[in-house]
Design a protein around this motif. Structure first.
Motif, PDB file in Angstrom:
ATOM      1  N   SER A 129       0.864   6.447  -5.915  1.00 35.08           N
ATOM      2  CA  SER A 129       0.228   7.499  -5.113  1.00 35.08           C
ATOM      3  C   SER A 129       0.827   8.875  -5.396  1.00 35.08           C
ATOM      4  O   SER A 129       0.251   9.896  -5.014  1.00 35.08           O
ATOM      5  N   ASN A 130       2.001   8.894  -6.064  1.00 35.23           N
ATOM      6  CA  ASN A 130       2.692  10.149  -6.392  1.00 35.23           C
ATOM      7  C   ASN A 130       2.976  10.982  -5.146  1.00 35.23           C
ATOM      8  O   ASN A 130       2.925  12.214  -5.171  1.00 35.23           O
ATOM      9  N   ALA A 131       3.287  10.280  -4.080  1.00 37.79           N
ATOM     10  CA  ALA A 131       3.547  10.954  -2.811  1.00 37.79           C
ATOM     11  C   ALA A 131       4.977  11.456  -2.745  1.00 37.79           C
ATOM     12  O   ALA A 131       5.910  10.830  -3.256  1.00 37.79           O
ATOM     13  N   SER A 132       5.162  12.581  -2.079  1.00 42.84           N
ATOM     14  CA  SER A 132       6.493  13.110  -1.835  1.00 42.84           C
ATOM     15  C   SER A 132       7.181  12.299  -0.736  1.00 42.84           C
ATOM     16  O   SER A 132       6.539  11.840   0.216  1.00 42.84           O
ATOM     17  N   THR A 184      15.432   0.537  -4.741  1.00 43.34           N
ATOM     18  CA  THR A 184      14.887   1.490  -5.708  1.00 43.34           C
ATOM     19  C   THR A 184      13.919   2.431  -5.004  1.00 43.34           C
ATOM     20  O   THR A 184      13.001   1.984  -4.314  1.00 43.34           O
ATOM     21  N   VAL A 185      14.136   3.723  -5.163  1.00 38.70           N
ATOM     22  CA  VAL A 185      13.236   4.737  -4.622  1.00 38.70           C
ATOM     23  C   VAL A 185      12.549   5.415  -5.799  1.00 38.70           C
ATOM     24  O   VAL A 185      13.198   6.040  -6.638  1.00 38.70           O
ATOM     25  N   THR A 186      11.239   5.291  -5.869  1.00 38.41           N
ATOM     26  CA  THR A 186      10.498   5.846  -6.998  1.00 38.41           C
ATOM     27  C   THR A 186       9.251   6.542  -6.490  1.00 38.41           C
ATOM     28  O   THR A 186       8.473   5.961  -5.723  1.00 38.41           O
ATOM     29  N   THR A 187       9.055   7.802  -6.922  1.00 36.96           N
ATOM     30  CA  THR A 187       7.978   8.620  -6.366  1.00 36.96           C
ATOM     31  C   THR A 187       6.978   9.111  -7.411  1.00 36.96           C
ATOM     32  O   THR A 187       6.155   9.973  -7.096  1.00 36.96           O
ATOM     33  N   GLY A 188       7.020   8.579  -8.613  1.00 38.22           N
ATOM     34  CA  GLY A 188       6.094   9.074  -9.628  1.00 38.22           C
ATOM     35  C   GLY A 188       6.296  10.554  -9.857  1.00 38.22           C
ATOM     36  O   GLY A 188       7.419  11.012 -10.095  1.00 38.22           O
ATOM     37  N   THR A 189       5.227  11.342  -9.727  1.00 33.07           N
ATOM     38  CA  THR A 189       5.346  12.792  -9.874  1.00 33.07           C
ATOM     39  C   THR A 189       5.598  13.490  -8.547  1.00 33.07           C
ATOM     40  O   THR A 189       5.675  14.725  -8.496  1.00 33.07           O
ATOM     41  N   ASN A 240       0.859  -1.185   0.000  1.00 31.22           N
ATOM     42  CA  ASN A 240       0.000   0.000   0.000  1.00 31.22           C
ATOM     43  C   ASN A 240       0.892   1.231   0.000  1.00 31.22           C
ATOM     44  O   ASN A 240       1.774   1.361   0.847  1.00 31.22           O
ATOM     45  N   GLN A 241       0.643   2.147  -0.916  1.00 28.97           N
ATOM     46  CA  GLN A 241       1.506   3.310  -1.041  1.00 28.97           C
ATOM     47  C   GLN A 241       0.950   4.500  -0.259  1.00 28.97           C
ATOM     48  O   GLN A 241      -0.245   4.802  -0.326  1.00 28.97           O
ATOM     49  N   PRO A 242       1.823   5.180   0.482  1.00 32.21           N
ATOM     50  CA  PRO A 242       1.373   6.263   1.351  1.00 32.21           C
ATOM     51  C   PRO A 242       1.090   7.559   0.605  1.00 32.21           C
ATOM     52  O   PRO A 242       1.431   7.719  -0.571  1.00 32.21           O
ATOM     53  N   SER A 243       0.489   8.514   1.332  1.00 30.26           N
ATOM     54  CA  SER A 243       0.195   9.830   0.761  1.00 30.26           C
ATOM     55  C   SER A 243       1.357  10.793   0.928  1.00 30.26           C
ATOM     56  O   SER A 243       1.451  11.795   0.217  1.00 30.26           O
ATOM     57  N   SER A 244       2.253  10.504   1.861  1.00 31.44           N
ATOM     58  CA  SER A 244       3.472  11.291   2.054  1.00 31.44           C
ATOM     59  C   SER A 244       4.383  10.511   2.990  1.00 31.44           C
ATOM     60  O   SER A 244       3.922   9.657   3.756  1.00 31.44           O
ATOM     61  N   VAL A 245       5.683  10.806   2.928  1.00 28.27           N
ATOM     62  CA  VAL A 245       6.665  10.094   3.748  1.00 28.27           C
ATOM     63  C   VAL A 245       7.646  11.101   4.325  1.00 28.27           C
ATOM     64  O   VAL A 245       8.279  11.870   3.585  1.00 28.27           O
ATOM     65  N   TYR A 246       7.791  11.079   5.651  1.00 27.40           N
ATOM     66  CA  TYR A 246       8.798  11.870   6.344  1.00 27.40           C
ATOM     67  C   TYR A 246       9.534  10.967   7.322  1.00 27.40           C
ATOM     68  O   TYR A 246       8.956  10.510   8.320  1.00 27.40           O
ATOM     69  N   LEU A 247      10.795  10.682   7.029  1.00 23.94           N
ATOM     70  CA  LEU A 247      11.639   9.848   7.878  1.00 23.94           C
ATOM     71  C   LEU A 247      12.844  10.647   8.348  1.00 23.94           C
ATOM     72  O   LEU A 247      13.265  11.607   7.705  1.00 23.94           O
TER      73      LEU A 247
END
Length: 288
Positions: A240-243, A257-262, A217-224
């Motif tokens: 999800s094109n999340a930042s 692999t890190v991929t974020t779409g748009t 499941n892809q998140p709406s945003s990620v802050y680590l």
């Protein structure tokens, strides 16, 4: 519970008294399942819930899916299942086993407060909510220690649309720590915020604590935020094109692999959680 296994009226505690013990040599992750409106485990003796089979697991589930769970907090933290650290210490498996909390129907919040969920080194820690439900997984370091201390376990968190959240603002205490191979985070909600990042303990071993996001499941945003060196595994928000915004005090390793779409992507070594420079050491490394 009713005779058919469905929830009753939301009251009723499953209690293990001082002289009691439950064991199973079954070799599945569902070897032992404990359900109730609350659970109460005597803490004066040895392990009293013991999955002794290779691969055998202990599962903690609420009788009513909408009721919350508190793991590692006080015995009255929520109106639902409360397991203190001492009670968690009474759950035992082999190193090949699993300790699981919640299930695919769980919509109540699950909160880990300076908790050590797996007492056996290496036993997997699995936390599950209904992915379409509004529930969230809350990691609470209480300004005192690691919110969810995984030991040498792999850790898997699957949350509802409420996401995976840090109760405390960015500080010097980790939300997650393990020397196990992976920390897997799945939700369609947010994973942390800029002010309350999911902070991970310092770990310089690139085969340990690899953070994997969005596999299911892809998140709406990620802050680590890494409190020292942090290693990313596969991070996917291409649907999800999340930042994705990741900081680390020292080194930041990309081991997948890190991929974020748009969505935007920000990876920063030698940075504090607020994005400002740390002490001037730390390399952003892309591994083979």
């Amino acid at each position: 519970l009713k005779a058919d296994g469905t929830a009753d009226e939301g009251t009723g505690t499953l209690t293990f008294l001082a002289s009691s013990k439950a064991t199973s040599a079954n070799t599945t992750t569902g070897a032992i399942t404990l359900r109730g409106a609350d659970l109460d485990l005597d803490t004066t003796g040895g392990a009293i819930v013991d999955a002794t089979g290779a691969g055998g697991g202990v599962g903690i589930r609420s009788s009513v899916a909408s009721r919350p769970m508190s793991l590692g907090g006080t015995n009255t933290a929520v109106t639902g299942i409360n397991l203190t650290d001492a009670e968690l210490g009474k759950l035992q498996t082999l190193a090949s086993g699993t300790v699981a909390f919640g299930d695919t129907a769980q919509t109540g919040d699950l909160t880990f407060t300076t908790a050590t969920p797996a007492t056996t080194a290496g036993a997997a820690i699995v936390v599950t909510q209904a992915t379409a439900g509004a529930g969230k997984i809350v990691l609470d370091d209480a300004g005192a220690g690691t919110a969810l201390a995984g030991g040498s376990s792999t850790v898997s968190l699957t949350a509802g649309t409420g996401g995976i959240t840090a109760a405390s603002a960015n500080n010097t205490y980790a939300e997650l720590a393990t020397t196990g191979a992976t920390v897997t985070l799945n939700t369609t909600g947010a994973i942390g915020t800029s002010a309350n990042r999911i902070q991970l303990a310092d770990n310089t071993t690139t085969s340990q604590q690899n953070v994997v996001i969005g596999a299911a499941n892809q998140p709406s945003s990620v802050y680590l935020d890494g409190l020292g060196t942090l290693t990313l595994g596969n991070v996917s928000t291409n649907t999800s094109n999340a930042s994705v915004d990741v900081t680390a005090r020292t080194g930041l390793n990309v081991n997948g692999t890190v991929t974020t779409g748009t969505g935007t992507l920000s990876l920063g070594a030698d940075l504090k959680a607020d994005g400002t420079a740390d002490e001037g050491t730390g390399t952003l490394t892309f591994l083979a």
